[in-house]
Scaffold this active site. Structure first.
Site, short mmCIF file in Angstrom:
data_model
loop_
_atom_site.label_atom_id
_atom_site.label_comp_id
_atom_site.label_asym_id
_atom_site.label_seq_id
_atom_site.Cartn_x
_atom_site.Cartn_y
_atom_site.Cartn_z
N ASP A 1 -1.02 -2.39 4.49
CA ASP A 1 -1.94 -2.44 5.63
C ASP A 1 -1.48 -3.46 6.67
OD1 ASP A 1 -3.99 -0.48 5.38
OD2 ASP A 1 -4.59 -1.51 3.55
N CYS B 1 1.19 -7.82 -3.09
CA CYS B 1 0.96 -6.62 -3.89
C CYS B 1 1.21 -5.33 -3.09
CB CYS B 1 -0.44 -6.61 -4.49
SG CYS B 1 -1.72 -6.67 -3.24
C1 PEP Z 1 -1.72 -3.02 0.86
O1 PEP Z 1 -2.38 -2.69 1.85
O2 PEP Z 1 -0.57 -3.49 0.91
C2 PEP Z 1 -2.27 -2.83 -0.49
C3 PEP Z 1 -1.66 -3.30 -1.57
O3 PEP Z 1 -3.42 -2.13 -0.60
P1 PEP Z 1 -3.53 -0.54 -0.47
O4 PEP Z 1 -2.14 0.02 -0.41
O5 PEP Z 1 -4.28 -0.11 -1.67
O6 PEP Z 1 -4.29 -0.39 0.79
MG MG Z 2 -4.50 -2.34 1.71
#
Ligand code: PEP
Ligand code: MG
Length: 583
Positions: free
Chosen positions: A463, A510
């Site tokens: 994001d 992450c």
């Molecule tokens: C991100 O946005 O990097 C993330 C780990 O969350 P998601 O991909 O679930 O939005």
């Molecule tokens: Mg995210």
């Protein structure tokens, strides 16, 4: 001459095999007007077809291997539930009676209604709901057609690559049961249930290869590369041996990497690393055991809300979390509270809550914003997380934070929930850590403020890159702009890591970038030591990092950050990666 086709690689792996072209009879729906006296017989015919279609699905469910993840059966259950739902079992009967038309035409009319109800929403998750509707209606139409070829997987499929227009989750399960080498479909997307199942069941798969069945001859040898999304027909002997070599190399590499399972994740100059796993569904837990991850750095809980009509209860959350904790055997589980909305839509009664029709869902009421505005969604999860914290080490992670007021609100709710649990004499961990995702540029810029309020930070690059570069992460037309190396992105990452260090709290990453071999050394040089990624990337990342000296990387990275052009930056990145053991 060899022919190459490209599509969306949804499940990694290389497959070589004979093509099995799945041609289901085209379902032509012709409308017939009935005489009044013919209506009861038509209703009976329709009901019998629903029963037959149901029997087929039950058979598929019975064929699910015992050790298959529970999501596999839940996808089939979804189809069974849809079939039992009045919109498919009752409404067509009303149409047959009301409009005096045949069952096929009534079903077709209902299909159009349902698809219209999903609206013209341009959303890939909702598109998978339409897939489900189509799969279920087609199965009834086929059951209505006495002459329809009933294609079911058989022993004959073993070792073959199935080439189809579309496959249902039930097809995918029986394919695994019969040992197919891989599959290619003409329709479908990354988020379709069939794609998710292929990944869970480990079947190399490519979807969205338009019209491929026109060009492939039945029985001819084809190859499939699930990572690159590439299908090759009529490969030359040379190409085939190259694919066989790649298959062999992948196996060898996996065997080599497996030797690192017990190796400590520490750099050559003694910096301790924490390599954690991202998990979403139960199958990921098995993979986690195979790579000995240092706990879970991101448990995406949105799957708990999908394929169902109602909000999961506190007890349901609790049961799942304690099950995951048991599988982790004492390692920490970082549970991210529901990050619903935008690219993570839900169905049923809950669909309206995540506002898929919002003009710009990615910037709308999603993640923590949604949870704070709808506490009936949030509170059961908070209580369940806290209760589960008495059973094993749990960290709670808040998604999509934009300002520290949201953090304060969440912490206030956590303390209220703690008080009510105390009043009820229910155990929980008084010291459970609460961290926040840094994935909105504003939060990354103001990371110091967040670091003062929270116990840890976790950078969500998926994001963060989307919002920093103003590119929709699921829009393939702007995919070319997705650039983790953009100086603005690197600067936000660095600012967040520095803020964590200054406040003395851990900072993890992450997002996908944390497991991307091109960037892990750069991240280590930026000061990151906690990486969370899909389990299958952990050993590769370990191999990539344990031979590095962080001190050297730090110097190289400061040269990279001072580069005056992107060419210079990339050249410096190449230099950093040049000595990567995998190169
Ligand atoms: C991100 O946005 O990097 C993330 C780990 O969350 P998601 O991909 O679930 O939005
Ligand atoms: Mg995210």
């Amino acid at each position: 001459m060899s022919l190459m086709f490209s599509g969306i690689g949804v499940s990694r792996g290389i497959a070589i095999g004979n093509a099995y072209l799945l041609r289901r009879n085209q379902i032509d729906v012709t409308s017939r007007t009935l005489l009044k006296k013919g209506i009861p017989a038509e209703v009976r015919r329709f009901k019998r077809a629903v029963k037959d279609a149901r029997a087929q699905l039950l058979m598929a469910r019975d064929n699910i291997p015992k050790d298959a993840p529970s999501d596999v059966s839940s996808f089939i259950e979804t189809h069974i539930l849809m079939l039992d739902d009045a919109v498919l079992s009752q409404r067509p009967v009303e149409i047959i009676k009301g409009e005096m038309i045949n069952a096929e035409a009534a079903l077709q009319q209902q299909r159009e209604e349902l698809i219209k109800a999903f609206g013209s929403m341009d959303d890939s998750y909702l598109a998978t709901r339409i897939d489900d509707v189509n799969h279920v209606i087609d199965s009834v139409l086929r059951a209505l057609d006495d002459g329809a070829e009933n294609v079911v997987a058989s022993e004959q499929w073993k070792g073959q690559i199935i080439v189809a227009d579309d496959l249902t989750p039930a097809d995918t399960v029986s394919m695994q049961h019969h040992g197919v080498a891989g599959f290619v479909t003409e329709t479908g997307g990354q988020l379709s249930h069939t794609a998710i199942l292929a990944r869970s069941l480990g079947i190399p798969a490519i979807v969205g290869v338009s019209n491929i069945r026109r060009y492939i001859k039945p029985g001819e040898v084809i190859t499939l590369d699930g990572r690159l999304g590439m299908v090759l027909a009529e490969p030359t002997e040379e190409m085939l041996s190259d694919f066989r070599r790649q298959q062999k190399e992948t196996r060898l590499r996996q065997r080599e990497l497996a030797k690192l399972i017990d190796t400590e994740a520490v750099t050559a100059d003694g910096v301790q690393l924490k390599l954690m796993a991202n998990i979403e569904i139960e199958e990921d837990l098995k993979a986690l055991k195979r790579v000995s991850a240092k706990g879970v750095g991101l448990y995406r809980t949105e799957f708990l809300y999908m394929n169902r009509e109602t909000v999961p209860t506190e007890q349901e959350h609790f049961k799942v979390y304690t099950k995951v904790l048991r599988a982790l055997k004492g390692e920490t589980l970082t549970i991210r509270t529901a990050d619903l909305g935008a690219d993570k839509q839900v169905d049923g009664q809950m669909a309206s809550r995540t506002r898929p029709q919002a003009h710009n869902p990615a910037m709308g009421l999603r993640g923590i914003r949604l949870c704070l505005s709808d506490t009936s969604l949030f509170l059961p999860q908070l209580r369940a997380i806290l209760r589960a914290s008495a059973r094993g080490p749990i960290h709670m992670l808040l998604p999509m934070l934009t300002n520290v007021a949201e953090v304060a609100q969440c912490l206030e709710m956590v303390s209220q929930v703690k008080q009510s649990l105390r009043d009820e004499n229910i155990e929980f961990d008084e010291n459970m850590l609460v961290g926040g995702m840094i994935e909105v540029p504003a939060a990354a810029i103001a990371a110091e403020q967040f670091a003062r309020q929270l116990d840890f930070l976790s950078i969500g690059t998926n994001d963060l890159i989307q919002y920093t570069l103003a590119i929709d992460r699921i829009d393939d037309q702007v995919d070319y702009l997705y650039d983790p190396m953009h100086p603005a992105v690197l600067s936000l990452i660095k600012n967040t890591i520095d803020a964590g260090q200054k406040a003395g709290i851990p900072v993890a990453m992450c997002g996908e970038m944390a497991g991307d071999a091109r960037y892990v050394r750069l991240l280590l040089g930026l000061g990151l030591t906690e990486f969370s990624m899909p389990p299958n990337l952990i050993l590769e990342t370990k191999k990539n990092l344990i031979t590095c000296r962080r001190a050297t990387l730090k110097k190289q990275v400061s040269t990279l950050l001072a580069a005056r052009s992107s060419e210079e930056m990339l050249a410096q990145l190449d230099k950093i990666n040049a000595s990567a053991p995998s190169n």
